[in-house]
Design a protein around this motif. Structure first.
Motif, mmCIF file in Angstrom:
data_model
loop_
_atom_site.group_PDB
_atom_site.id
_atom_site.type_symbol
_atom_site.label_atom_id
_atom_site.label_comp_id
_atom_site.label_asym_id
_atom_site.label_seq_id
_atom_site.Cartn_x
_atom_site.Cartn_y
_atom_site.Cartn_z
ATOM 1 N N THR A 247 0.826 -1.211 0.000
ATOM 2 C CA THR A 247 0.000 0.000 0.000
ATOM 3 C C THR A 247 0.857 1.257 0.000
ATOM 4 O O THR A 247 0.603 2.200 -0.754
ATOM 5 C CB THR A 247 -0.929 -0.003 1.233
ATOM 6 O OG1 THR A 247 -1.740 -1.181 1.213
ATOM 7 C CG2 THR A 247 -1.826 1.228 1.237
ATOM 8 N N VAL A 248 1.895 1.276 0.826
ATOM 9 C CA VAL A 248 2.771 2.450 0.919
ATOM 10 C C VAL A 248 3.488 2.704 -0.406
ATOM 11 O O VAL A 248 3.562 3.846 -0.883
ATOM 12 C CB VAL A 248 3.798 2.269 2.063
ATOM 13 C CG1 VAL A 248 4.888 3.322 1.977
ATOM 14 C CG2 VAL A 248 3.103 2.345 3.408
ATOM 15 N N VAL B 86 -6.027 -2.190 -5.781
ATOM 16 C CA VAL B 86 -5.076 -2.905 -4.921
ATOM 17 C C VAL B 86 -4.827 -2.155 -3.614
ATOM 18 O O VAL B 86 -4.977 -2.708 -2.519
ATOM 19 C CB VAL B 86 -3.746 -3.136 -5.663
ATOM 20 C CG1 VAL B 86 -2.733 -3.815 -4.738
ATOM 21 C CG2 VAL B 86 -3.973 -3.990 -6.906
ATOM 22 N N ALA B 87 -4.446 -0.879 -3.724
ATOM 23 C CA ALA B 87 -4.040 -0.137 -2.529
ATOM 24 C C ALA B 87 -5.207 0.142 -1.592
ATOM 25 O O ALA B 87 -5.065 0.040 -0.365
ATOM 26 C CB ALA B 87 -3.358 1.170 -2.919
ATOM 27 N N PHE B 88 -6.376 0.484 -2.131
ATOM 28 C CA PHE B 88 -7.494 0.796 -1.245
ATOM 29 C C PHE B 88 -8.015 -0.439 -0.513
ATOM 30 O O PHE B 88 -8.362 -0.359 0.671
ATOM 31 C CB PHE B 88 -8.640 1.465 -2.014
ATOM 32 C CG PHE B 88 -8.682 2.954 -1.823
ATOM 33 C CD1 PHE B 88 -8.943 3.506 -0.576
ATOM 34 C CD2 PHE B 88 -8.453 3.805 -2.880
ATOM 35 C CE1 PHE B 88 -8.972 4.869 -0.383
ATOM 36 C CE2 PHE B 88 -8.477 5.186 -2.710
ATOM 37 C CZ PHE B 88 -8.740 5.712 -1.456
ATOM 38 N N THR B 89 -8.079 -1.564 -1.191
ATOM 39 C CA THR B 89 -8.520 -2.775 -0.476
ATOM 40 C C THR B 89 -7.508 -3.158 0.592
ATOM 41 O O THR B 89 -7.876 -3.592 1.690
ATOM 42 C CB THR B 89 -8.731 -3.943 -1.454
ATOM 43 O OG1 THR B 89 -7.555 -4.126 -2.261
ATOM 44 C CG2 THR B 89 -9.924 -3.690 -2.356
ATOM 45 N N GLY B 90 -6.220 -2.965 0.294
ATOM 46 C CA GLY B 90 -5.204 -3.233 1.307
ATOM 47 C C GLY B 90 -5.289 -2.261 2.461
ATOM 48 O O GLY B 90 -5.248 -2.656 3.638
ATOM 49 N N TYR B 91 -5.431 -0.984 2.144
ATOM 50 C CA TYR B 91 -5.491 0.049 3.186
ATOM 51 C C TYR B 91 -6.705 -0.141 4.091
ATOM 52 O O TYR B 91 -6.604 -0.066 5.322
ATOM 53 C CB TYR B 91 -5.524 1.425 2.544
ATOM 54 C CG TYR B 91 -5.758 2.544 3.521
ATOM 55 C CD1 TYR B 91 -4.771 2.955 4.412
ATOM 56 C CD2 TYR B 91 -6.998 3.192 3.592
ATOM 57 C CE1 TYR B 91 -4.987 3.970 5.335
ATOM 58 C CE2 TYR B 91 -7.224 4.218 4.503
ATOM 59 C CZ TYR B 91 -6.221 4.598 5.369
ATOM 60 O OH TYR B 91 -6.452 5.604 6.272
#
Length: 237
Positions: A10-11, A227-232
């Protein structure tokens, strides 16, 4: 997937998304670009949920929560950040967005009665200080005046809207709503809301077929959103 790996992915993805946002500004009104991004991302997530047989049917109260999250996290948040972009360097915007950690702690206490450990507060202070030092050269680029204050106000308002959207995600967790499903619906609602707003401020649809715009749109939709929003949001929950 291990939590540290989700955090790392995510980062890295979001660290590059601030740069990709620059290629979205220009030919296409930002309101339309945001609508395109989240409608595409929401559609991709819906297809993924269908392919993996994840739950997509929910009662009306959950859809109201999805819409609230979409308006706060995927519409208002991004609109205000794009409006702040002409006034402040992206590094300063990143510093402003990092205050979401403190806002999440505050909102979690107010809205859900979550107690924050001292270590979390100390970590937040050191984290914000570190990010501020990292982007210290960016502060030299700010021109003092009303423009900087406008940009600062917009970016902090955007961050708080995002924090409230995070709190809706905490509500999803308490209601046993899966992250992928809630994020898919939230992006669809946020994209539709932004599209309606875009038609009000710029009625003519515009699209930039050049590679920088298209590639940055794909990056922001697939990686920075899906990807990033579901992870975050998994990390937030």
């Amino acid at each position: 997937m291990p939590i540290p790996l989700i955090y790392f992915i995510t980062v890295v993805i979001w660290g590059c998304s601030w740069y990709a946002m620059y290629f979205q500004v220009g030919v296409v009104p930002v309101e339309q670009s945001i609508a395109y991004r989240f409608l595409l991302a929401g559609a991709l997530l819906l297809v993924f949920c269908l392919a993996t047989k994840r739950r997509l049917k929910f009662p009306a109260r959950d859809h109201l929560a999805f819409a609230a999250q979409g308006v706060l996290l995927f519409a208002t948040n991004y609109l205000l950040f794009y409006y702040a972009l002409p006034f402040l360097p992206t590094g300063i915007l990143a510093v402003c967005f990092s205050t979401i950690l403190v806002m999440n702690i505050f909102n979690g206490m107010i809205l859900f009665g979550h107690r924050s450990e001292r270590a979390v507060g100390i970590g937040a202070v050191f984290g914000l200080a570190g990010i501020g030092l990292l982007f210290l050269p960016e502060f030299d680029r700010i021109e003092a005046g009303h423009g900087a204050l406008i940009g600062l106000g917009l970016s902090l308002a955007a961050t708080y809207a995002a924090s409230l959207g995070n709190m809706v995600s905490v509500r999803h967790k308490a209601s046993s709503v899966p992250v992928f499903s809630s994020t898919a619906w939230g992006m669809i609602y946020g994209g539709l809301g932004t599209l309606v707003y875009a038609l009000l401020v710029a009625p003519d649809f515009t699209f930039d077929p050049r590679a920088p715009y298209v590639l940055s749109m794909l990056y922001l939709s697939l990686l920075a959103s899906v990807v990033a929003f579901t992870g975050y949001l998994t990390l937030v929950q």
